[in-house]
Motif scaffolding. Structure first.
Motif, PDB file in Angstrom:
ATOM      1  N   GLN A 181       9.335-122.993  36.763  1.00 22.16           N
ATOM      2  CA  GLN A 181      10.317-122.997  35.669  1.00 22.16           C
ATOM      3  C   GLN A 181      10.091-124.110  34.669  1.00 22.16           C
ATOM      4  O   GLN A 181      10.745-124.128  33.623  1.00 22.16           O
ATOM      5  N   GLY A 182       9.240-125.045  35.010  1.00 17.30           N
ATOM      6  CA  GLY A 182       9.063-126.215  34.163  1.00 17.30           C
ATOM      7  C   GLY A 182       9.959-127.360  34.582  1.00 17.30           C
ATOM      8  O   GLY A 182      10.980-127.156  35.261  1.00 17.30           O
ATOM      9  N   PHE A 183       9.594-128.538  34.169  1.00 20.43           N
ATOM     10  CA  PHE A 183      10.311-129.756  34.554  1.00 20.43           C
ATOM     11  C   PHE A 183      11.741-129.779  34.017  1.00 20.43           C
ATOM     12  O   PHE A 183      12.686-130.081  34.731  1.00 20.43           O
ATOM     13  N   PHE A 184      11.889-129.427  32.757  1.00 24.27           N
ATOM     14  CA  PHE A 184      13.196-129.580  32.123  1.00 24.27           C
ATOM     15  C   PHE A 184      14.182-128.482  32.512  1.00 24.27           C
ATOM     16  O   PHE A 184      15.388-128.658  32.397  1.00 24.27           O
ATOM     17  N   ASN A 185      13.650-127.366  32.954  1.00 22.37           N
ATOM     18  CA  ASN A 185      14.535-126.294  33.417  1.00 22.37           C
ATOM     19  C   ASN A 185      14.921-126.466  34.883  1.00 22.37           C
ATOM     20  O   ASN A 185      15.630-125.631  35.428  1.00 22.37           O
ATOM     21  N   ALA A 211       6.521-125.871  38.771  1.00 23.76           N
ATOM     22  CA  ALA A 211       5.450-124.927  38.434  1.00 23.76           C
ATOM     23  C   ALA A 211       6.030-123.607  37.929  1.00 23.76           C
ATOM     24  O   ALA A 211       5.482-122.989  37.023  1.00 23.76           O
TER      25      ALA A 211
END
Lengths: 203, 203
Positions: B29-33, B27
């Motif tokens: 930083q995002g999934f890929f980060n 939530a």
DNA sequence: GTCTATACGCCGATAGAC
DNA sequence: GTCTATCGGCGTATAGAC
């Protein structure tokens, strides 16, 4: 920045080919699912090395896209504000523009409305702080002062109005609404405007 | 699936610790980060290897989160539908729930409203096809049949209504609206409902 | 069954031939 | 200045000691 500016159309501009390919791929698959190899292929380049003659890295491509899109938007909004006197007409102009873009350049709208920009552009200013978006807020503020728009927090009016507009465009972009954006425009405009207008324009 | 079900609270459940840590990181930083190393650290695990005792891979964590959230939502909506007779009351119940979640479990709402889910869950069904969301559409359809909601395309009514609701929640989640969701709830409900209601409930 | 230590692939980025 | 060939690192995933 110091490259030859005198041959604007003689070269098909590799720079722009890269941007166009990247826009398409980012919009369709997302930034992280798109490799430089993908972009090179889509832009008809022999390898990723060619990309580095035009951009310092992958992020720089996204930054350039972001800036160009916001710049164009900003110019268009200046234009709209110049043309129309009232807040309602100006907002109407903005809505016109967004619906047109959704049908004619959906990848630009996907970039703006669907991508989670701060995930791959952490150093860029948020959309809401860009000149274009600040100007839209100003239109709403002036509409409130002029008595066209009800007296509520401008940020909230903005949220409601573009909640309707942008969500409609999102549903068109992802196919949940299956006709062209154009066919929803007049009805959607009316709904969104009536939410914030002082006197309901009835129907 | 065949692990010991008889010690539900004796172990603090590493499984759930991982999910909770992942939800927070995805939530924010995002999934890929977010790397598995990040998740392991946040869940107080010695290394990424421990994660593989509970999930087959990184995606599986996201899938489990997605399923749990949609499951819980679906159950809550069943509850709401059972409790209230009219479409307006049912929708009101759904809005209540979403605003509460935004204040009490913002990461769940970020997961639902802000993350671009299909970017990292390409094989999952879209939100709009989940039981919870289909039921919401059904509420709207029954509201139209009952004469509570104006006769327009249910999908469009849905788009308008939740355009306002969800955009408001998005603005709260990203800080553009700076108070708790709760303080915008009654006004926002009224705006959204009036857009789709047959007779404007006035104000 | 728990963790250390490591393998392996992918991708962003560059060195260097032409 | 253009492209081939390659490097280096990060991050997922696993082998294997305990």
């Amino acid at each position: 920045m110091e490259q030859d500016k005198e041959t604007p159309q003689s070269t098909p501009d590799v720079h722009d080919e890269i941007l166009l390919a990247a826009l398409k791929l980012f919009a369709e698959q997302g930034f992280f699912n798109t490799s430089l190899t993908d972009i090179a292929k889509a832009a008809d380049l022999p390898s990723t090395a060619s990309i580095y003659q035009h951009f310092t890295n992958k992020q720089a491509i996204a930054v350039k896209l972001y800036d160009s899109i916001l710049d164009t938007l900003n110019v268009s909004i200046d234009d709209i504000r110049r043309r129309s006197p009232s807040a309602s007409e100006q907002l109407r102009g903005v809505v016109d523009l967004l619906f047109k873009l959704t049908d004619d350049a959906p990848n630009i709208m996907r970039f703006l409305l669907i991508l989670k920009l701060d995930e791959f552009l952490p150093d860029q200013k948020a959309l809401t702080e860009s000149p274009a978006f600040i100007k839209i807020l100003k239109i709403i503020q002036s509409g409130i002062r002029a008595g066209e728009i009800r007296s509520i927090d401008p940020q909230l009016a903005n949220t409601y109005f573009f909640g309707i507009i942008n969500n409609t465009l999102r549903m068109v972009l992802n196919g949940v609404l299956d006709k062209k954006a154009d066919s929803y425009q007049s009805q959607t405009w009316l709904m969104a405007w009536n939410v914030i207008a002082k006197k309901s324009s009835s129907f």
